[in-house]
Design a protein around this motif. Sequence first.
Motif, PDB file in Angstrom:
ATOM      1  N   UNK A   1       0.791  -1.234   0.000  1.00  0.00           N
ATOM      2  CA  UNK A   1       0.000   0.000   0.000  1.00  0.00           C
ATOM      3  C   UNK A   1       0.820   1.279   0.000  1.00  0.00           C
ATOM      4  N   UNK A   2       2.151   1.170   0.159  1.00  0.00           N
ATOM      5  CA  UNK A   2       3.001   2.370   0.091  1.00  0.00           C
ATOM      6  C   UNK A   2       3.515   2.544  -1.336  1.00  0.00           C
ATOM      7  N   UNK A   3       3.666   3.815  -1.745  1.00  0.00           N
ATOM      8  CA  UNK A   3       4.058   4.114  -3.120  1.00  0.00           C
ATOM      9  C   UNK A   3       5.203   5.116  -3.166  1.00  0.00           C
ATOM     10  N   UNK A   4       6.051   4.944  -4.149  1.00  0.00           N
ATOM     11  CA  UNK A   4       7.090   5.947  -4.454  1.00  0.00           C
ATOM     12  C   UNK A   4       7.341   5.883  -5.949  1.00  0.00           C
ATOM     13  N   UNK A   5       7.457   7.047  -6.588  1.00  0.00           N
ATOM     14  CA  UNK A   5       7.753   7.083  -8.016  1.00  0.00           C
ATOM     15  C   UNK A   5       9.131   7.693  -8.274  1.00  0.00           C
ATOM     16  N   UNK A   6       9.913   6.994  -9.084  1.00  0.00           N
ATOM     17  CA  UNK A   6      11.166   7.551  -9.611  1.00  0.00           C
ATOM     18  C   UNK A   6      10.775   8.334 -10.860  1.00  0.00           C
ATOM     19  N   UNK A   7      10.907   9.664 -10.801  1.00  0.00           N
ATOM     20  CA  UNK A   7      10.427  10.510 -11.910  1.00  0.00           C
ATOM     21  C   UNK A   7      11.484  10.741 -12.985  1.00  0.00           C
ATOM     22  N   UNK A   8      12.649  10.099 -12.838  1.00  0.00           N
ATOM     23  CA  UNK A   8      13.695  10.285 -13.851  1.00  0.00           C
ATOM     24  C   UNK A   8      14.027  11.751 -14.017  1.00  0.00           C
ATOM     25  N   UNK A   9      14.115  12.209 -15.258  1.00  0.00           N
ATOM     26  CA  UNK A   9      14.498  13.597 -15.543  1.00  0.00           C
ATOM     27  C   UNK A   9      13.285  14.469 -15.885  1.00  0.00           C
ATOM     28  N   UNK A  10      12.134  14.154 -15.286  1.00  0.00           N
ATOM     29  CA  UNK A  10      10.965  15.026 -15.430  1.00  0.00           C
ATOM     30  C   UNK A  10      11.287  16.408 -14.859  1.00  0.00           C
ATOM     31  N   UNK A  11      12.089  16.454 -13.792  1.00  0.00           N
ATOM     32  CA  UNK A  11      12.592  17.708 -13.214  1.00  0.00           C
ATOM     33  C   UNK A  11      14.058  17.487 -12.858  1.00  0.00           C
ATOM     34  N   UNK A  12      14.926  18.427 -13.242  1.00  0.00           N
ATOM     35  CA  UNK A  12      16.371  18.278 -12.991  1.00  0.00           C
ATOM     36  C   UNK A  12      16.831  19.017 -11.736  1.00  0.00           C
ATOM     37  N   UNK A  13      16.386  20.262 -11.579  1.00  0.00           N
ATOM     38  CA  UNK A  13      16.786  21.073 -10.425  1.00  0.00           C
ATOM     39  C   UNK A  13      15.639  21.101  -9.437  1.00  0.00           C
ATOM     40  N   UNK A  14      15.937  20.775  -8.167  1.00  0.00           N
ATOM     41  CA  UNK A  14      14.899  20.811  -7.132  1.00  0.00           C
ATOM     42  C   UNK A  14      14.436  22.246  -6.878  1.00  0.00           C
ATOM     43  N   UNK A  15      15.179  23.220  -7.405  1.00  0.00           N
ATOM     44  CA  UNK A  15      14.792  24.625  -7.236  1.00  0.00           C
ATOM     45  C   UNK A  15      14.128  25.146  -8.521  1.00  0.00           C
ATOM     46  N   UNK A  16      14.900  25.276  -9.590  1.00  0.00           N
ATOM     47  CA  UNK A  16      14.417  25.960 -10.804  1.00  0.00           C
ATOM     48  C   UNK A  16      13.330  25.162 -11.529  1.00  0.00           C
ATOM     49  N   UNK A  17      13.524  23.838 -11.656  1.00  0.00           N
ATOM     50  CA  UNK A  17      12.544  23.031 -12.409  1.00  0.00           C
ATOM     51  C   UNK A  17      11.178  23.034 -11.735  1.00  0.00           C
ATOM     52  N   UNK A  18      11.160  23.257 -10.418  1.00  0.00           N
ATOM     53  CA  UNK A  18       9.880  23.246  -9.691  1.00  0.00           C
ATOM     54  C   UNK A  18       9.271  24.650  -9.637  1.00  0.00           C
ATOM     55  N   UNK A  19      10.099  25.658  -9.365  1.00  0.00           N
ATOM     56  CA  UNK A  19       9.569  27.029  -9.272  1.00  0.00           C
ATOM     57  C   UNK A  19       9.072  27.515 -10.629  1.00  0.00           C
ATOM     58  N   UNK A  20       9.777  27.113 -11.697  1.00  0.00           N
ATOM     59  CA  UNK A  20       9.438  27.574 -13.052  1.00  0.00           C
ATOM     60  C   UNK A  20       9.340  26.374 -13.997  1.00  0.00           C
ATOM     61  N   UNK A  21       8.321  25.525 -13.811  1.00  0.00           N
ATOM     62  CA  UNK A  21       8.239  24.287 -14.618  1.00  0.00           C
ATOM     63  C   UNK A  21       8.022  24.539 -16.104  1.00  0.00           C
ATOM     64  N   UNK A  22       7.558  25.736 -16.466  1.00  0.00           N
ATOM     65  CA  UNK A  22       7.266  26.013 -17.882  1.00  0.00           C
ATOM     66  C   UNK A  22       8.482  26.567 -18.634  1.00  0.00           C
ATOM     67  N   UNK A  23       9.575  26.813 -17.923  1.00  0.00           N
ATOM     68  CA  UNK A  23      10.783  27.262 -18.617  1.00  0.00           C
ATOM     69  C   UNK A  23      11.362  26.123 -19.435  1.00  0.00           C
ATOM     70  N   UNK A  24      11.907  26.462 -20.612  1.00  0.00           N
ATOM     71  CA  UNK A  24      12.512  25.458 -21.489  1.00  0.00           C
ATOM     72  C   UNK A  24      13.782  24.906 -20.849  1.00  0.00           C
ATOM     73  N   UNK A  25      13.925  23.586 -20.912  1.00  0.00           N
ATOM     74  CA  UNK A  25      15.117  22.903 -20.405  1.00  0.00           C
ATOM     75  C   UNK A  25      15.943  22.443 -21.602  1.00  0.00           C
ATOM     76  N   UNK A  26      17.193  22.906 -21.649  1.00  0.00           N
ATOM     77  CA  UNK A  26      18.066  22.598 -22.784  1.00  0.00           C
ATOM     78  C   UNK A  26      18.288  21.113 -23.005  1.00  0.00           C
ATOM     79  N   UNK A  27      18.091  20.298 -21.970  1.00  0.00           N
ATOM     80  CA  UNK A  27      18.297  18.850 -22.090  1.00  0.00           C
ATOM     81  C   UNK A  27      17.108  18.144 -22.742  1.00  0.00           C
TER      82      UNK A  27
END
Length: 296
Positions: free
Chosen positions: A218-244
Amino acid sequence: MRGMTMTGVATALILASAPAALLAKPAPAAPAATPFKLGAATLVPLRDMLNVVPNDGSVFGKGLDPAQVAAVLAKAGAPTDSLTLGVDALLVEMPGRTVLIDTGLGPKVGGMLQASLAAAHVAPDAVTDILITHSHGDHIGGLLTADGALAFPKATIRMAAAEWAFLKSHPASAATVAAIAAKVQTFAPGAEVVPGIRSVALAGHTPGHSGYEIVSQGQRLIDIGDTAHSAIVSLAEPDWTVGYDTDAAEGKATRRAELAKLAASHEWLFAPHFPYPGTGKIVAKGSGFAFVPGHP
Ligand SMILES: [Zn+2]
């Protein structure tokens, strides 16, 4: 002239096959393996290296003034001239299976994954399945030893069919493809890849980019891979283009949708490029999101 042309061709091939390796500078990190329980499974984030990405408008906030990225970093109390990302993998020990999700940059460039695995008291031969989120060098580099042999000789290597096709389409990856081909088994997005671990289609970063959701008691955890790279920028500004991202528009849409889903579900996640151990939860914040480190 002739020499310059050859160099140009070689650079183009490397760019086509491993953009992440070119736009980030790997830095050494001490081995780390800190286990925690998820139901009947033991999960162990394994540290491989660090990647230092310059804040120069090429990767984070691609096309924007780096001052905009610097403002987000400064607000979080982080250095503003570069972003230091973790490069980690996730070991999942379940009854009857020892699963490794991604393999880091590999021993050729100084990756410490094998030392971290040893710290977790797991021999390479004991790994039964390797699940690949996507085929960039910082996720598949550790599939091979420094001299090109299989680093996990008994493991089946699993990745989405679209990702295997993507890897095979790059001439510069031919040696890796040849070395692993007999061990690769592909799956369709959404398939249960081993009992208790389901793949989650998260395309955009690459065509077959996949997350993996682990469920135990009943416990869950997801490995999101490279859906988000920076724990700061990728989350605060998810709509910014990522060069990768291979497909920038699809990458943005997938990132925002998955982060919104995680903020609503409060599900645990592991992100290979977040600060070690890379586990925690997503919360909504302003027009974006924020990361709360922790684990079950
Ligand atoms: Zn990566």
